[in-house]
Structures are given as structure tokens and as C-alpha cells.
Motif scaffolding. Structure first.
Motif, PDB file in Angstrom:
ATOM      1  N   VAL A   1       0.834  -1.200   0.000  1.00  0.00           N
ATOM      2  CA  VAL A   1       0.000   0.000   0.000  1.00  0.00           C
ATOM      3  C   VAL A   1       0.870   1.253   0.000  1.00  0.00           C
ATOM      4  O   VAL A   1       0.593   2.226  -0.691  1.00  0.00           O
ATOM      5  N   LEU A   2       1.914   1.223   0.787  1.00  0.00           N
ATOM      6  CA  LEU A   2       2.834   2.358   0.826  1.00  0.00           C
ATOM      7  C   LEU A   2       3.410   2.626  -0.553  1.00  0.00           C
ATOM      8  O   LEU A   2       3.547   3.766  -0.986  1.00  0.00           O
ATOM      9  N   ASP A   3       3.747   1.564  -1.280  1.00  0.00           N
ATOM     10  CA  ASP A   3       4.257   1.722  -2.644  1.00  0.00           C
ATOM     11  C   ASP A   3       3.209   2.375  -3.550  1.00  0.00           C
ATOM     12  O   ASP A   3       3.531   3.209  -4.388  1.00  0.00           O
ATOM     13  N   ALA A   4       1.952   1.995  -3.368  1.00  0.00           N
ATOM     14  CA  ALA A   4       0.891   2.562  -4.203  1.00  0.00           C
ATOM     15  C   ALA A   4       0.862   4.074  -4.083  1.00  0.00           C
ATOM     16  O   ALA A   4       0.755   4.795  -5.073  1.00  0.00           O
ATOM     17  N   THR A   5       0.981   4.558  -2.849  1.00  0.00           N
ATOM     18  CA  THR A   5       0.956   6.001  -2.624  1.00  0.00           C
ATOM     19  C   THR A   5       2.217   6.666  -3.152  1.00  0.00           C
ATOM     20  O   THR A   5       2.166   7.747  -3.735  1.00  0.00           O
ATOM     21  N   ALA A   6       3.357   6.023  -2.959  1.00  0.00           N
ATOM     22  CA  ALA A   6       4.611   6.593  -3.450  1.00  0.00           C
ATOM     23  C   ALA A   6       4.596   6.694  -4.968  1.00  0.00           C
ATOM     24  O   ALA A   6       5.011   7.697  -5.550  1.00  0.00           O
ATOM     25  N   VAL A   7       4.102   5.651  -5.641  1.00  0.00           N
ATOM     26  CA  VAL A   7       4.019   5.677  -7.098  1.00  0.00           C
ATOM     27  C   VAL A   7       3.028   6.745  -7.546  1.00  0.00           C
ATOM     28  O   VAL A   7       3.243   7.466  -8.520  1.00  0.00           O
ATOM     29  N   GLN A   8       1.935   6.847  -6.806  1.00  0.00           N
ATOM     30  CA  GLN A   8       0.947   7.884  -7.112  1.00  0.00           C
ATOM     31  C   GLN A   8       1.600   9.256  -7.102  1.00  0.00           C
ATOM     32  O   GLN A   8       1.443  10.053  -8.025  1.00  0.00           O
ATOM     33  N   ARG A   9       2.342   9.536  -6.050  1.00  0.00           N
ATOM     34  CA  ARG A   9       2.990  10.841  -5.944  1.00  0.00           C
ATOM     35  C   ARG A   9       4.056  11.013  -7.021  1.00  0.00           C
ATOM     36  O   ARG A   9       4.296  12.111  -7.501  1.00  0.00           O
ATOM     37  N   TRP A  10       4.689   9.907  -7.398  1.00  0.00           N
ATOM     38  CA  TRP A  10       5.690   9.956  -8.466  1.00  0.00           C
ATOM     39  C   TRP A  10       5.040  10.396  -9.784  1.00  0.00           C
ATOM     40  O   TRP A  10       5.552  11.253 -10.496  1.00  0.00           O
ATOM     41  N   ILE A  11       3.875   9.807 -10.097  1.00  0.00           N
ATOM     42  CA  ILE A  11       3.167  10.185 -11.316  1.00  0.00           C
ATOM     43  C   ILE A  11       2.684  11.633 -11.223  1.00  0.00           C
ATOM     44  O   ILE A  11       2.781  12.397 -12.179  1.00  0.00           O
ATOM     45  N   VAL A  12       2.194  12.002 -10.041  1.00  0.00           N
ATOM     46  CA  VAL A  12       1.738  13.375  -9.836  1.00  0.00           C
ATOM     47  C   VAL A  12       2.860  14.368 -10.133  1.00  0.00           C
ATOM     48  O   VAL A  12       2.645  15.447 -10.659  1.00  0.00           O
ATOM     49  N   GLY A  13       4.093  13.975  -9.810  1.00  0.00           N
ATOM     50  CA  GLY A  13       5.228  14.854 -10.063  1.00  0.00           C
ATOM     51  C   GLY A  13       5.369  15.229 -11.519  1.00  0.00           C
ATOM     52  O   GLY A  13       5.856  16.311 -11.859  1.00  0.00           O
TER      53      GLY A  13
ATOM     54  N   SER B   1      -7.535  10.106   0.446  1.00  0.00           N
ATOM     55  CA  SER B   1      -8.568  10.471   1.407  1.00  0.00           C
ATOM     56  C   SER B   1      -8.096  10.206   2.824  1.00  0.00           C
ATOM     57  O   SER B   1      -7.085   9.556   3.048  1.00  0.00           O
ATOM     58  N   GLY B   2      -8.859  10.708   3.807  1.00  0.00           N
ATOM     59  CA  GLY B   2      -8.492  10.504   5.196  1.00  0.00           C
ATOM     60  C   GLY B   2      -8.425   9.034   5.567  1.00  0.00           C
ATOM     61  O   GLY B   2      -7.514   8.601   6.267  1.00  0.00           O
ATOM     62  N   SER B   3      -9.407   8.236   5.091  1.00  0.00           N
ATOM     63  CA  SER B   3      -9.399   6.812   5.415  1.00  0.00           C
ATOM     64  C   SER B   3      -8.208   6.123   4.776  1.00  0.00           C
ATOM     65  O   SER B   3      -7.608   5.214   5.346  1.00  0.00           O
ATOM     66  N   ASP B   4      -7.838   6.551   3.572  1.00  0.00           N
ATOM     67  CA  ASP B   4      -6.657   5.999   2.919  1.00  0.00           C
ATOM     68  C   ASP B   4      -5.420   6.276   3.748  1.00  0.00           C
ATOM     69  O   ASP B   4      -4.575   5.407   3.949  1.00  0.00           O
ATOM     70  N   GLU B   5      -5.311   7.507   4.255  1.00  0.00           N
ATOM     71  CA  GLU B   5      -4.126   7.877   5.015  1.00  0.00           C
ATOM     72  C   GLU B   5      -4.021   7.059   6.294  1.00  0.00           C
ATOM     73  O   GLU B   5      -2.922   6.674   6.700  1.00  0.00           O
ATOM     74  N   GLU B   6      -5.137   6.766   6.927  1.00  0.00           N
ATOM     75  CA  GLU B   6      -5.097   5.978   8.153  1.00  0.00           C
ATOM     76  C   GLU B   6      -4.577   4.576   7.865  1.00  0.00           C
ATOM     77  O   GLU B   6      -3.780   4.026   8.627  1.00  0.00           O
ATOM     78  N   ALA B   7      -5.010   3.980   6.748  1.00  0.00           N
ATOM     79  CA  ALA B   7      -4.525   2.648   6.387  1.00  0.00           C
ATOM     80  C   ALA B   7      -3.029   2.676   6.104  1.00  0.00           C
ATOM     81  O   ALA B   7      -2.289   1.781   6.512  1.00  0.00           O
ATOM     82  N   ILE B   8      -2.605   3.728   5.414  1.00  0.00           N
ATOM     83  CA  ILE B   8      -1.190   3.848   5.090  1.00  0.00           C
ATOM     84  C   ILE B   8      -0.371   4.112   6.341  1.00  0.00           C
ATOM     85  O   ILE B   8       0.726   3.573   6.521  1.00  0.00           O
ATOM     86  N   ARG B   9      -0.922   4.921   7.238  1.00  0.00           N
ATOM     87  CA  ARG B   9      -0.227   5.189   8.500  1.00  0.00           C
ATOM     88  C   ARG B   9       0.003   3.886   9.265  1.00  0.00           C
ATOM     89  O   ARG B   9       1.086   3.645   9.810  1.00  0.00           O
ATOM     90  N   LYS B  10      -1.010   3.040   9.312  1.00  0.00           N
ATOM     91  CA  LYS B  10      -0.877   1.775  10.021  1.00  0.00           C
ATOM     92  C   LYS B  10       0.188   0.906   9.380  1.00  0.00           C
ATOM     93  O   LYS B  10       0.969   0.245  10.073  1.00  0.00           O
ATOM     94  N   GLU B  11       0.219   0.888   8.064  1.00  0.00           N
ATOM     95  CA  GLU B  11       1.223   0.069   7.383  1.00  0.00           C
ATOM     96  C   GLU B  11       2.629   0.604   7.657  1.00  0.00           C
ATOM     97  O   GLU B  11       3.567  -0.165   7.896  1.00  0.00           O
ATOM     98  N   ILE B  12       2.760   1.917   7.621  1.00  0.00           N
ATOM     99  CA  ILE B  12       4.067   2.516   7.905  1.00  0.00           C
ATOM    100  C   ILE B  12       4.502   2.179   9.322  1.00  0.00           C
ATOM    101  O   ILE B  12       5.661   1.811   9.568  1.00  0.00           O
ATOM    102  N   GLU B  13       3.583   2.290  10.274  1.00  0.00           N
ATOM    103  CA  GLU B  13       3.916   1.976  11.661  1.00  0.00           C
ATOM    104  C   GLU B  13       4.313   0.514  11.816  1.00  0.00           C
ATOM    105  O   GLU B  13       5.202   0.182  12.614  1.00  0.00           O
TER     106      GLU B  13
END
Length: 376
Positions: A76-88, A100-112
Motif C-alpha cells: 500500500v505504501l508503494d501505491a501512494t509513493a508511485v501515485q505521488r511519483w506520477i503526480v510529479g 482520502s483521510g481513510s486511505d491515510e489511516e490505512a497507510i499510516r498503520k502500514e508505515i507503523e
């Protein structure tokens, strides 16, 4: 390199033609939410991976982009990183909602979880004294990170490490995480401020994934020109480390076990900043605590493995890392990275106050090592 650049540019040209699977309601981009269910999942990461692979046509080129944290798994963390890479590639364009907020909570948990379940990794630290280092051989030998000397002392170009730029490029090309350290000759807090500027000048526009360390130890220079008092040495450390922190970098204090337990012993210092301790032994034993983020376990003397690396000449300082700095630094936006999580993580959150057991009296079996004269 030209082929890779061309492939990347092709993404820029087609980003406005993303297929329906990547478009959310109201035509907003939800690149991280590939299946448009308003959540980001491992399946999304895989979908993005395959989508980019189709554009690039090179699975191996894709690995560094889709496997953002280099653990050879798509998350999941990779999904967001790739997303931001494309956004760049679409900077300046209205690309709509990213996460979204719910997405960030899931990613936060994975990072932790990644931080909590991190297993110690081995790395080396190098300077120009190590000569021409083949980083691919370093990685092949099982090392995952390298700490690279920026230089030493005041902000003077002739005190830059002559191989710093070269070593950074080679580490990145080999897929190694890298951080940096500055060898300090500061005798006053004013000189420490110049060493901060020295560091920031060389790190400009770079994106290290490991901490930036302040190498404070004993040497003939300090002996010759007047060893500062313990209180002054501690203030020098605070001045440099706070200067690096205030500039948005992740700071760390490097020194020997005896200096940390005597000249630099300051609970506020240890509870605010992570420590990279030099202690050439088979174990840190009772001296391992939450402030210790890295351990230099060997240099010219190595009681665990060997000072050498297969295929390379000369000896190397070797280290263990106890914290997942690549995830901490990239997730929370240190070292010129764009934060994946909105709220930055305080440096002090990662460095817990050690107890009195940290004081090494006496130093047990082993060598109280520092970066040797030949490797500074």
C-alpha cells in the motif's frame, strides 16, 4: 539512461489519457485508488505497477518506481509513493483528489508496522580515504545502506570530501539507502554553525534516506587547540543537530561509547536525537537502548565478521541499523522528501530517554572504536 528518460517522458505525455480504471467520480484522479473503491490496497499497487510497465515496457526499470521502499514487495505504501511519483510529472496541473483521510489511516498503520517490525540491517560508512568504492559489490555482499562523509569542519570547499558527490551517485545507482556525516572540528558553537552550513550546502537538492550524522570524537586537533569542556562539547552538538533538524533533515549524533558516557553524557541530548554509537565489540549488551539507532560494530578491528568486503580493497567501518530510517524519513518528509503522511513526526518521537545504564563505566570487553585516523 536516454531510453529510461524517454520512457519516463512518455508517462508525462499520456497522463492526461489515463484509462477509466484510474479515474474517480467527477473525473478526479485517484491514481492510488486504481479500482475506484475509495481505498488504496495492495491490489491497487499491483495494478499501478502493471499500468506503468505497459507504458515503459521495461519490468526492471519499473522495480524502483513500484517497489518504492526497495523491499522487493508491492505494498500500500508503494501505491501512494508511485501515485505521488506520477503526480510529479503533472506539476502545475489540477489533478484532483490524491488521497482520502481513510486511505491515510490505512497507510499510516502500514508505515507503523514497517517501523515496528524492522529487522536490523548492515551497512558501511565511507569517505574519500576508502577510494573508489564499487557500490554494487557492497550491495552484493549484503549491505543495504552506506553513510557517506560530506567533509570536515567549517564551510570551506577545500574541506568537502572529494568523493562525496561521486559516492552519492553510485549509492543511488546501486539501490543502496544512504545518509551522510560531517566530521566535526568545532571548538565553539559558532564553528558548529559553520559546520551546519557546510552540511546544508552539500545536501542541497539531494534526497538521502538515512540520517545526517554529526561525528564528534577526540582527535589531535582538539588536543592541540584546546579540548572544550564537556558542557561546551554538548552545546556544540545541540547547535549542529538542531540546525540540521530545523532545516528539515533527520539528524543523528555519532561518537564513541566512552565519549557518549562521559564527555557527551546528557539525557536531554539523547532523548532528543538518535545516537550512532561506535563500539567495536560483539554486542552492545546493556548499552543498547532506544536512543541507539545505529551501531558501528567494527572498523580496523572487527570482532563480528571482518573489516573487508569481497572484491574490494582496503578496510571498511561496518554498522548495524536498528530503525527503519528509509520509511521514517520518506513517510514523514525529512531530507527533502515529500511527506507521504500529512503530519510530520517529531525527531524526539524516535529517541526515547535512556536510563543510567547507558553510562559505560567501565567499558566492557571490546574496543571503544571511532572512525580511525585512516578512515575519517
Amino acid at each position: 539512461m536516454k531510453r529510461v528518460l524517454s520512457a519516463f517522458l512518455s508517462i508525462l505525455l499520456v497522463c492526461m489519457m489515463i484509462p477509466a480504471a484510474f479515474a474517480a467520480e467527477d473525473s478526479e484522479y485517484m491514481i492510488g485508488d486504481a479500482d475506484n473503491d475509495k481505498e488504496i490496497s495492495v491490489l491497487d499497487a499491483t495494478t499501478i505497477q502493471r499500468y506503468i510497465a505497459d507504458l515503459i515496457g521495461e519490468d526492471q526499470i519499473l522495480l524502483s518506481a513500484s517497489d518504492a521502499d526497495g523491499d522487493q514487495a508491492v505494498t500500500v505504501l508503494d501505491a501512494t509513493a508511485v501515485q505521488r511519483w506520477i503526480v510529479g510529472f503533472e506539476a502545475g496541473k489540477d489533478i484532483g483528489k490524491i488521497i482520502s483521510g481513510s486511505d491515510e489511516e490505512a497507510i499510516r498503520k502500514e508505515i507503523e508496522e514497517k517501523i515496528k517490525n524492522y529487522q536490523p540491517q548492515k551497512g558501511i560508512d565511507i569517505s574519500s580515504h576508502n577510494g573508489d568504492v564499487d557500490m554494487n559489490k557492497v550491495k552484493a555482499a549484503g549491505y543495504t545502506f552506506v553513510m557517506i562523509r560530506l567533509g570536515f569542519g567549517d564551510d570551506l570547499e577545500n574541506q568537502d570530501d572529494t568523493r562525496f558527490e561521486e559516492n552519492v551517485k553510485k549509492a543511488e545507482a546501486a539501490g543502496l539507502d544512504w545518509g551522510a556525516y560531517l566530521y566535526s572540528y568545532a571548538l565553539t558553537t559558532q564553528e558548529a554553525k559553520s559546520e551546519v552550513q557546510h552540511t546544508l550546502r552539500l545536501l542541497k537538492d539531494k534526497h538521502p534516506t538515512m540520517p545526517i550524522a554529526f561525528d564528534m570524537e577526540g582527535d589531535s586537533y582538539k588536543d592541540q587547540y584546546g579540548m572544550p569542556s564537556n558542557e561546551t562539547l554538548q552545546e556544540i552538538c545541540f547547535t549542529y543537530l538542531n540546525g540540521i533538524k530545523d532545516a528539515g533533515y533527520y539528524p543523528m549524533l555519532y561518537s564513541s561509547l566512552s565519549w557518549l558516557g562521559k564527555k557527551l553524557y546528557n539525557l536531554k541530548l539523547f532523548s532528543t536525537f538518535d545516537v550512532w554509537v561506535a563500539y567495536w565489540s560483539t554486542s552492545l549488551g546493556e548499552y543498547k537502548n532506544d536512543s541507539v539507532g545505529m551501531w558501528q560494530y567494527g572498523g580496523e578491528t572487527n570482532l563480528i565478521d571482518t573489516p573487508y568486503i569481497d572484491g574490494l580493497s582496503g578496510m571498511f567501518d561496518k554498522n548495524q541499523c536498528f530503525k527503519n530510517y528509509p520509511v521514517i524519513i520518506t513517510a514523514y518528509g525529512y531530507n527533502n522528501h515529500e511527506a507521504i503522511l500529512k503530519q510530520n513526526k517529531a525527531i524526539s518521537d524516535t529517541a526515547a530517554s535512556p536510563d543510567e545504564n547507558y553510562t559505560p563505566h567501565p567499558v566492557p570487553d571490546g574496543f571503544d572504536g571511532v572512525m580511525g585516523e585512516s578512515l575519517r
